[in-house]
Write a protein that holds these residues in place. Structure first.
Motif, PDB file in Angstrom:
ATOM      1  N   LEU A 536       0.818  -1.209   0.000  1.00  0.00           N
ATOM      2  CA  LEU A 536       0.000   0.000   0.000  1.00  0.00           C
ATOM      3  C   LEU A 536       0.852   1.259   0.000  1.00  0.00           C
ATOM      4  O   LEU A 536       0.421   2.310  -0.482  1.00  0.00           O
ATOM      5  CB  LEU A 536      -0.935   0.008   1.217  1.00  0.00           C
ATOM      6  N   ARG A 537       2.057   1.171   0.543  1.00  0.00           N
ATOM      7  CA  ARG A 537       2.928   2.348   0.541  1.00  0.00           C
ATOM      8  C   ARG A 537       3.330   2.755  -0.875  1.00  0.00           C
ATOM      9  O   ARG A 537       3.783   3.873  -1.089  1.00  0.00           O
ATOM     10  CB  ARG A 537       4.185   2.073   1.376  1.00  0.00           C
ATOM     11  N   GLU A 563      -9.932   2.248   1.848  1.00  0.00           N
ATOM     12  CA  GLU A 563     -10.688   0.991   1.809  1.00  0.00           C
ATOM     13  C   GLU A 563      -9.862  -0.151   2.386  1.00  0.00           C
ATOM     14  O   GLU A 563     -10.317  -0.886   3.277  1.00  0.00           O
ATOM     15  CB  GLU A 563     -11.093   0.652   0.378  1.00  0.00           C
ATOM     16  N   THR A 564      -8.641  -0.316   1.901  1.00  0.00           N
ATOM     17  CA  THR A 564      -7.827  -1.449   2.334  1.00  0.00           C
ATOM     18  C   THR A 564      -7.375  -1.269   3.777  1.00  0.00           C
ATOM     19  O   THR A 564      -7.353  -2.238   4.544  1.00  0.00           O
ATOM     20  CB  THR A 564      -6.622  -1.619   1.407  1.00  0.00           C
ATOM     21  N   GLY A 565      -7.018  -0.033   4.163  1.00  0.00           N
ATOM     22  CA  GLY A 565      -6.629   0.200   5.551  1.00  0.00           C
ATOM     23  C   GLY A 565      -7.762  -0.082   6.517  1.00  0.00           C
ATOM     24  O   GLY A 565      -7.566  -0.739   7.545  1.00  0.00           O
ATOM     25  N   MET A 566      -8.959   0.401   6.208  1.00  0.00           N
ATOM     26  CA  MET A 566     -10.106   0.162   7.087  1.00  0.00           C
ATOM     27  C   MET A 566     -10.493  -1.314   7.095  1.00  0.00           C
ATOM     28  O   MET A 566     -10.927  -1.840   8.121  1.00  0.00           O
ATOM     29  CB  MET A 566     -11.289   1.031   6.643  1.00  0.00           C
ATOM     30  N   ASP A 616     -21.135  -7.858  -7.810  1.00  0.00           N
ATOM     31  CA  ASP A 616     -20.253  -6.683  -7.754  1.00  0.00           C
ATOM     32  C   ASP A 616     -18.827  -7.012  -8.173  1.00  0.00           C
ATOM     33  O   ASP A 616     -18.021  -6.096  -8.391  1.00  0.00           O
ATOM     34  CB  ASP A 616     -20.226  -6.110  -6.327  1.00  0.00           C
ATOM     35  N   HIS A 617     -18.485  -8.302  -8.252  1.00  0.00           N
ATOM     36  CA  HIS A 617     -17.135  -8.732  -8.631  1.00  0.00           C
ATOM     37  C   HIS A 617     -16.087  -8.164  -7.669  1.00  0.00           C
ATOM     38  O   HIS A 617     -15.012  -7.738  -8.095  1.00  0.00           O
ATOM     39  CB  HIS A 617     -16.800  -8.326 -10.072  1.00  0.00           C
ATOM     40  N   ARG A 618     -16.396  -8.171  -6.383  1.00  0.00           N
ATOM     41  CA  ARG A 618     -15.474  -7.647  -5.365  1.00  0.00           C
ATOM     42  C   ARG A 618     -15.417  -8.640  -4.216  1.00  0.00           C
ATOM     43  O   ARG A 618     -15.950  -9.723  -4.274  1.00  0.00           O
ATOM     44  CB  ARG A 618     -15.944  -6.268  -4.865  1.00  0.00           C
ATOM     45  N   GLY A 619     -14.753  -8.235  -3.154  1.00  0.00           N
ATOM     46  CA  GLY A 619     -14.653  -9.079  -1.972  1.00  0.00           C
ATOM     47  C   GLY A 619     -13.244  -9.558  -1.740  1.00  0.00           C
ATOM     48  O   GLY A 619     -12.616 -10.139  -2.646  1.00  0.00           O
ATOM     49  N   GLY A 620     -12.714  -9.294  -0.548  1.00  0.00           N
ATOM     50  CA  GLY A 620     -11.346  -9.682  -0.242  1.00  0.00           C
ATOM     51  C   GLY A 620     -10.353  -8.707  -0.854  1.00  0.00           C
ATOM     52  O   GLY A 620     -10.701  -7.763  -1.564  1.00  0.00           O
ATOM     53  N   LEU A 621      -9.086  -8.953  -0.591  1.00  0.00           N
ATOM     54  CA  LEU A 621      -8.040  -8.041  -1.045  1.00  0.00           C
ATOM     55  C   LEU A 621      -7.935  -7.970  -2.561  1.00  0.00           C
ATOM     56  O   LEU A 621      -7.659  -6.911  -3.126  1.00  0.00           O
ATOM     57  CB  LEU A 621      -6.690  -8.474  -0.459  1.00  0.00           C
TER      58      LEU A 621
END
Length: 809
Positions: A536-537, A563-566, A616-621
Motif C-alpha cells: 500500500l505504501r 478501503e484497504t486500511g479500514m 459486484d465482482h469484489r470481496g477480499g483483497l
C-alpha cells in the motif's frame, strides 16, 4: 542442498535408513523421530516408490535441480537436526503439490499425505525438544518507531519522520535489524531532530516567526485547462457542508497570533505561478500545541456542472460577462470555524483558460508566532515537568526526579545511577550557564540520542554459555510486544507489569495483547505491517496514465488506500478470520469509490462498511482497487505482476528471479493488437520463460476483468477478455470468484503464509528453517479457532522465537 558425497546404493538417492523409515510412513505407522535408527543398506518396497521413482532423477549430486541434492540426506537427520534447510524445502514443495512437477508421474494422494505428515511431525518434534530462536541482532528503531516513541514519551503530537532519511527494507519490511544501519550522517540527523523536539516539548523554542508551507494534494491540470475542484468535503477534519480546500497539521510554539494564508487556483492553464492576487490571509489566535488548520469553501446545493469544461478555446468557452460574486472562505482550527475571508468567485488573467473552475485552495501557509506570550502549559510540559522547584536547593532533586521518570520510559526498563549520571552532568553544565528549564531541555535532547533509546538491546545473562537459549526478561518482552503491535515504546501499564515480573505469565500477557489491539495505537499494525505486506505504501507512487484512465484522481487514490486500511483494521479490531482477506462479503466505500466499482446506493465522502453482492465482482483483497493498482503498470494491467504478488504475499511461494535478458512482451503481432493473454502465450513459447509463467499467469489471468486502476471491464485491446485459467496441477477456474475458491481450498497454505509475514515483522528479522515449526504451530492453532487473526497474534507472542533468545556464539 549438497554436502559431502556419500556412496549410494543401486542408484538410489537415499541410503537405506531413509528407505526403511519412509516405508513405515506409507504403511501409516510413522515412528517418532527420536526412535529412527539407521538400517542395513538394502532396498525394500514401499517408500522407494516415492523417493527413488519421483525424486532421484533430478535432485542428486550430478543434476542438482533447484540447487537441491538428496544424496546426503538420512532419516537420522530428523532426530539430529541436520540438513534442516533441505528437509524444510522438501516438505514445502511436496505439501503444496509443486513436487513432483505436474509433468511427471505423481504419488497417490494417500502416500503424499502420509509422507508430509511424517516429515512435518519429525521436524516439529525436534524443534520442540531443541528450541532455537535464531540469531539475535541489536536493532535500531526505524524512523516511524522513533517518531512514535517521541510522541508517546513526551506527549508531543508532532510527526518527525520527514526529517529523518527513509529506512532500507529487508524481507519486505523496514524494521529488519540487519538492514537498519547507522552512519555519521544519520546520527547528525538524530541530533538535529532531538534538538528540535527537546525545544518544542519544553516550550523553549525560538520566538522568531517563520512560515510553514504545505501544498495540498490536488489533481493536476487536465488537457492544459487548469486544476479541477469538487463540490464535496475534502477532509473529515473540515466543517460539515464544506467544499474543497484542505487541512494541515501545525504545531504552535507559543500562545500567540498566527497568520493563515491560502493560495487559490487562478483559473489559468498554469497554476504554478502563485501570484499575490491569488493569496488570501487572516490572523487568528492559537494556543501552544498541535492543531489542525483548515481552509474550505461552502458546498453549493445545486452547482452548475458546466463550469468544468476542459477546453482552452475561447470560441467554445466565452469570457464571462457577469462580474464575480464573493464567496466565503472558511478558516477552521481543529474542525471549528474561527474566521471567514471573502473571495471572488473567479479572477481573470492573461492566462485565462476556462469560464470558471470553482475556487479552491492549492496551498496553505501558516506564519508566526506574532506577539508570543510566556511559556504555555502544554501536554508535553506537563509530561516532562512533574515537579517545579521553588528554591535553588530543590532544583537538582527535581531534575533527578524528572529524568528518572523519562529515562525509565525511554530506555524501557528500570534505570540506575549509571544511567542517570551522564544526563545529570549535562543538566548541571547547562543549568550553570542558563536556568532550570534549559538544564532539563538539555537532558531531554541527550535522552533522544542515547543508544539506550535508539536501539533495542537485549543483554544475555552473565552466566549464559554461547549458543544457549534462555527466555527474554519481562522488560525485554514488553519492548518486543509494544514495537510489534504499536511500533512504539511500552506504556506505563505494560512496563509496570514487566517490572513486577508478571508479564511472562500466560493469562497476563494474553490480556495485554487484547488490550493493546483494542488501543488506537494498534493502527500502527495497519499502517506499518499491512502497508508493506500489501504494497500500500507504493500507491502514492502510482501514476496511472490520465489519457487511458481520465477519471482517476486524488479522491479515488485516497479512497483506495482508505478501503484497504479500514478493511485490515476491521479484521483485527473485530477478530475476524484471516480468510476474509481472500473472500469477504463486505468492504468499505464512499461514493467516489463505489461509483468506480459500479456499486449503487453509496452517497457522500465518508467511508463506511458496505455489504457486497457476488455480482459486484469484489470481496477480499484481490477485489480492492489499491492492490490491483499497485500490481499494474500506468497504462495497462500486468498478469505477471499480479500473479507474482499472489504467490509471494498470499502463498509464500515466490517464483525464482527472472533470467537475464528476458524479452519484452510483444503487443502487436501480424499487424493485430494482442491482449494480455495472447502476449503471454506468445512469450511462453520460450522454454526459459514457461517454467515460472505456468505458475504465475493463471492467477493473473483470473483478474483480467479488473483494469489497471481496479475498474471492471469486459474487453481488452478491442477483444473480449477470457478469464479462464488452469493451475499446473490441471485444476481449472475462472475469474475472481474462481480464484478465490482456489485460494480458499488452500486456506491452510494462506494461513501459514500470512503467519510467516507477520512473524517476520514481529521478530524484525528474516525467517529460517528453524522458525518453520513455530509457523506451523501458530497456523494450526488458528485453524482450530476458525482462522481468527487475534489467535495468530496471540500465538506468535507465545511462540519460542518471540519469547526466547539465543546467546551469540
Amino acid at each position: 542442498m549438497s554436502v559431502r558425497r556419500r556412496p549410494t546404493l543401486g542408484g538410489s538417492v537415499f541410503a537405506a535408513s531413509v528407505v526403511l523409515a519412509a516405508t513405515a510412513v506409507f504403511a501409516h505407522s510413522a515412528p517418532a523421530p527420536q526412535t529412527i535408527t539407521p538400517a542395513a543398506p538394502a532396498m525394500s518396497d514401499g517408500a522407494p516408490a516415492l523417493f527413488a521413482k519421483h525424486c532421484a532423477s533430478c535432485h542428486n549430486d550430478i543434476d542438482q535441480i533447484a540447487q537441491l541434492s538428496l544424496d546426503d540426506l538420512r532419516s537420522a537427520d530428523l532426530g539430529n537436526g541436520d540438513h534442516g534447510d533441505a528437509w524444510e524445502k522438501i516438505l514445502r514443495r511436496v505439501r503444496i503439490g509443486e513436487m513432483p512437477p505436474s509433468t511427471k508421474p505423481q504419488p497417490d494422494p494417500v502416500s503424499r499425505a502420509a509422507f508430509v505428515a511424517w516429515l512435518e511431525r519429525s521436524l516439529d518434534a525436534y524443534a520442540a525438544a531443541h528450541p532455537d530462536p535464531g540469531r539475535a541482532t541489536i536493532r535500531r528503531l526505524n524512523r516511524v518507531e522513533y517518531a512514535n516513541a517521541v510522541r508517546d514519551l513526551l506527549a508531543l503530537d508532532v510527526d518527525v519522520t520527514r526529517e529523518l532519511p527513509q529506512d532500507n527494507s529487508g524481507y519486505g519490511f523496514d524494521n529488519i535489524a540487519d538492514v537498519l544501519s547507522v552512519s555519521p550522517t544519520l546520527m547528525d540527523r538524530y541530533v538535529a531532530v532531538a534538538g528540535k523536539v527537546g525545544r518544542m516539548a519544553t516550550g523553549l523554542t525560538s520566538k522568531r516567526s517563520f512560515v510553514t508551507t504545505v501544498e495540498l494534494p490536488k489533481d493536476g491540470s487536465i488537457a492544459n485547462g487548469g486544476r479541477p475542484a469538487y463540490n464535496e468535503r475534502a477532509s473529515d477534519a473540515l466543517p460539515l457542508g464544506s467544499r474543497g480546500g484542505g487541512t494541515v497539521d501545525y504545531f504552535a510554539r507559543y500562545d500567540a497570533t498566527y497568520e493563515i494564508s491560502g493560495w487559490l487556483n487562478a483559473n489559468t492553464n498554469n497554476e504554478t505561478d502563485h501570484l499575490n492576487e491569488d493569496k488570501v490571509s487572516v490572523r487568528v489566535s492559537l494556543r501552544a500545541g498541535a492543531h489542525v488548520i483548515g481552509l474550505s469553501f461552502r458546498r453549493a446545493i445545486a452547482p452548475d456542472e458546466t463550469v468544468q469544461t476542459l477546453r482552452n478555446d475561447l470560441d467554445k468557452v466565452p469570457l464571462p460577462t457577469d462580474p464575480p460574486v464573493m464567496l466565503p472562505l472558511d478558516v477552521s482550527v481543529d474542525g471549528v470555524r474561527v474566521s471567514q475571508i471573502p473571495v471572488p468567485s473567479y479572477r481573470l488573467s492573461p492566462r485565462y483558460a476556462q469560464q470558471n473552475y470553482p475556487r479552491d485552495v492549492l496551498q496553505i501557509d501558516v506564519a508566526g508566532p506574532f506577539g508570543p506570550t510566556g511559556i504555555a502549559s502544554t501536554p508535553s510540559r506537563k509530561r516532562i515537568f512533574t515537579c517545579t522547584p521553588t528554591r535553588a536547593a530543590a532544583e537538582l532533586p527535581c531534575a533527578r526526579r524528572i529524568i528518572t521518570a523519562l529515562a525509565r520510559r525511554a530506555y524501557r526498563r528500570p534505570v540506575g545511577d549509571a544511567d542517570l549520571a551522564p544526563l545529570l552532568r549535562l543538566y548541571a553544565a547547562e543549568r550553570a550557564g542558563s536556568d532550570f528549564d534549559h538544564g532539563v531541555e538539555a537532558m531531554v535532547e541527550a535522552l533522544l540520542v542515547s543508544p539506550n533509546f535508539l536501539f533495542l538491546v537485549e543483554p544475555d545473562p552473565r552466566d549464559s554459555t554461547p549458543g544457549s537459549v534462555h527466555p527474554v526478561s519481562d522488560v525485554e518482552l514488553a519492548s518486543r510486544l509494544s514495537f510489534f503491535l504499536w511500533s512504539s515504546i511500552p506504556d506505563d501499564t505494560l512496563l509496570s507489569l514487566a517490572e513486577r515480573g508478571r508479564l511472562h505469565q500466560p493469562k497476563v500477557i494474553e490480556a495485554q495483547v487484547a488490550r493493546m489491539l483494542d488501543d488506537p495505537r494498534a493502527a500502527a499494525l495497519t499502517r506499518n505491517f499491512a502497508g508493506q505486506w500489501l504494497y500500500l505504501r507504493n500507491l502514492d507512487q502510482q501514476r496511472p496514465d490520465i489519457a487511458v484512465y481520465p477519471k482517476f484522481d486524488t479522491r479515488l487514490r485516497a479512497a483506495m488506500a482508505q478501503e484497504t486500511g479500514m478493511f485490515f483494521d476491521h479484521v483485527v479490531r473485530t477478530n475476524r478470520s484471516v480468510l476474509d482477506f481472500i473472500a469477504a462479503d463486505y468492504t468499505f466505500l464512499n461514493q467516489r469509490l463505489a461509483e468506480h466499482y459500479g456499486i449503487a446506493g453509496v452517497r457522500g465522502t465518508a467511508m463506511r462498511r458496505v455489504a457486497l453482492d457476488p455480482a459486484d465482482h469484489r470481496g477480499g483483497l484481490l477485489g480492492q482497487a489499491s492492490v490491483l493498482t499497485v500490481t499494474s503498470y500506468g497504462n495497462h494491467t500486468s498478469v505477471v505482476k499480479r500473479g507474482k504478488w499472489i504467490l509471494e504475499n498470499l502463498l509464500a511461494a515466490a517464483p525464482p528471479p527472472p533470467p537475464p535478458d528476458v524479452p519484452a512482451l510483444i503487443a502487436v503481432h501480424g499487424g493485430r493488437a494482442l491482449n494480455a493473454r495472447q502476449q503471454l502465450e506468445l512469450h511462453r513459447t520460450n522454454p526459459a520463460c514457461a517454467g515460472c509463467h505456468v505458475k504465475m499467469d493463471p492467477l493473473g489471468f483470473a483478474l483480467e476483468n479488473l483494469d489497471a486502476i481496479g475498474g471492471y471491464r469486459m474487453t481488452d485491446a478491442g477483444q473480449p477478455i477470457d478469464v479462464a485459467a488452469k493451475m499446473p496441477d490441471g485444476t481449472t477456474f475462472s475469474g475472481l470468484a474462481g480464484l478465490q475458491r482456489i485460494l480458499l481450498d488452500r486456506k491452510d497454505e494462506f494461513t501459514s503464509a500470512f503467519t510467516e509475514r507477520l512473524l517476520t515483522y514481529a521478530l524484525a528479522r528474516g525467517l529460517t528453517q528453524r522458525d518453520m515449526p513455530a509457523v506451523r504451530k501458530v497456523a494450526k492453532r488458528a485453524a482450530a479457532d476458525d482462522y481468527r487473526i487475534r489467535t495468530i497474534v496471540q500465538s506468535i507472542v507465545a511462540s519460542d522465537p518471540f519469547r526466547l533468545r539465543k546467546t551469540p556464539l
